[in-house]
Design a protein around this motif. Structure first.
Motif, short mmCIF file in Angstrom:
data_model
loop_
_atom_site.label_atom_id
_atom_site.label_comp_id
_atom_site.label_asym_id
_atom_site.label_seq_id
_atom_site.Cartn_x
_atom_site.Cartn_y
_atom_site.Cartn_z
N CYS A 24 49.70 -15.50 22.08
CA CYS A 24 50.91 -15.90 22.81
C CYS A 24 51.86 -14.71 22.95
N PRO A 25 51.55 -13.74 23.79
CA PRO A 25 52.37 -12.53 23.87
C PRO A 25 53.81 -12.76 24.31
N GLY A 26 54.09 -13.83 25.00
CA GLY A 26 55.45 -14.08 25.45
C GLY A 26 56.37 -14.62 24.36
N ASN A 27 55.81 -14.96 23.22
CA ASN A 27 56.60 -15.56 22.14
C ASN A 27 56.72 -14.65 20.92
N TRP A 28 56.65 -13.35 21.11
CA TRP A 28 56.65 -12.42 19.98
C TRP A 28 57.91 -12.54 19.13
N SER A 29 59.05 -12.86 19.72
CA SER A 29 60.29 -12.92 18.95
C SER A 29 60.27 -14.05 17.91
N LYS A 30 59.48 -15.07 18.17
CA LYS A 30 59.38 -16.18 17.21
C LYS A 30 58.65 -15.77 15.93
N TRP A 31 57.91 -14.67 15.98
CA TRP A 31 57.14 -14.21 14.82
C TRP A 31 57.91 -13.22 13.95
N LEU A 32 59.09 -12.81 14.34
CA LEU A 32 59.82 -11.79 13.60
C LEU A 32 60.17 -12.22 12.17
N ALA A 33 60.58 -13.46 11.98
CA ALA A 33 60.91 -13.93 10.63
C ALA A 33 59.69 -13.89 9.72
N LEU A 34 58.53 -14.28 10.24
CA LEU A 34 57.31 -14.21 9.43
C LEU A 34 56.87 -12.77 9.19
N ALA A 35 57.13 -11.89 10.16
CA ALA A 35 56.82 -10.48 9.95
C ALA A 35 57.68 -9.92 8.82
N GLU A 36 58.94 -10.29 8.80
CA GLU A 36 59.83 -9.85 7.73
C GLU A 36 59.36 -10.40 6.38
N TYR A 37 59.00 -11.67 6.36
CA TYR A 37 58.49 -12.28 5.12
C TYR A 37 57.22 -11.57 4.66
N TRP A 38 56.30 -11.33 5.59
CA TRP A 38 55.06 -10.64 5.25
C TRP A 38 55.35 -9.27 4.64
N TYR A 39 56.22 -8.52 5.29
CA TYR A 39 56.51 -7.17 4.80
C TYR A 39 57.16 -7.21 3.42
N ASN A 40 58.14 -8.08 3.24
CA ASN A 40 58.87 -8.14 1.97
C ASN A 40 58.07 -8.72 0.82
N THR A 41 56.95 -9.39 1.11
CA THR A 41 56.13 -9.95 0.04
C THR A 41 54.79 -9.23 -0.11
N SER A 42 54.62 -8.11 0.61
CA SER A 42 53.40 -7.30 0.48
C SER A 42 53.61 -6.22 -0.59
N PHE A 43 52.57 -6.00 -1.37
CA PHE A 43 52.61 -4.98 -2.43
C PHE A 43 52.77 -3.59 -1.81
N HIS A 44 53.67 -2.79 -2.37
CA HIS A 44 53.88 -1.42 -1.93
C HIS A 44 53.51 -0.49 -3.09
N SER A 45 52.56 0.38 -2.85
CA SER A 45 52.09 1.26 -3.92
C SER A 45 53.18 2.20 -4.41
N SER A 46 54.08 2.62 -3.54
CA SER A 46 55.15 3.52 -3.96
C SER A 46 56.14 2.83 -4.89
N LEU A 47 56.31 1.51 -4.73
CA LEU A 47 57.22 0.75 -5.59
C LEU A 47 56.51 0.17 -6.81
N GLY A 48 55.22 -0.08 -6.66
CA GLY A 48 54.48 -0.76 -7.71
C GLY A 48 54.76 -2.26 -7.71
N LYS A 49 55.45 -2.74 -6.72
CA LYS A 49 55.83 -4.15 -6.58
C LYS A 49 56.05 -4.44 -5.10
N THR A 50 56.43 -5.68 -4.83
CA THR A 50 56.83 -6.02 -3.47
C THR A 50 58.31 -5.71 -3.33
N PRO A 51 58.80 -5.46 -2.11
CA PRO A 51 60.24 -5.24 -1.93
C PRO A 51 61.07 -6.44 -2.41
#
Length: 85
Positions: A24-51
């Motif tokens: 659904c390429p026309g609805n990309w803005s609806k996915w931004l909140a989930l993109a933020e959630y995904w990023y903030n809950t993904s493990f970061h090797s530089s931090l050793g934790k999630t953000p």
């Protein structure tokens, strides 16, 4: 001009959004909140934790579902079980 870390974050978010909006390429803005959630809950090797863990000191609850055994949606139950490990 940005540093390498910012470029890497942009690459990750771009890849995530590309996969998420493929159908659904026309609805990309609806996915931004989930993109933020995904990023903030993904493990970061530089931090050793999630953000999220770095900021709040604990892991986030998974969409308010706390009991995997009572979940009636098989795919969601499997995903929640994987996240507990």
């Amino acid at each position: 001009q940005t540093d390498g870390q910012t470029e890497r974050v942009n690459q990750c978010l771009e890849a995530y959004l590309r996969c998420a909006v493929h159908s659904c390429p026309g609805n990309w803005s609806k996915w931004l909140a989930l993109a933020e959630y995904w990023y903030n809950t993904s493990f970061h090797s530089s931090l050793g934790k999630t953000p999220f863990e770095v900021i709040y000191g604990h892991l986030p609850r998974e969409f308010g579902v706390t009991q995997v055994d009572t979940c009636t949606v098989p795919d969601l139950a499997a995903w929640l079980q994987e996240r507990q490990v």
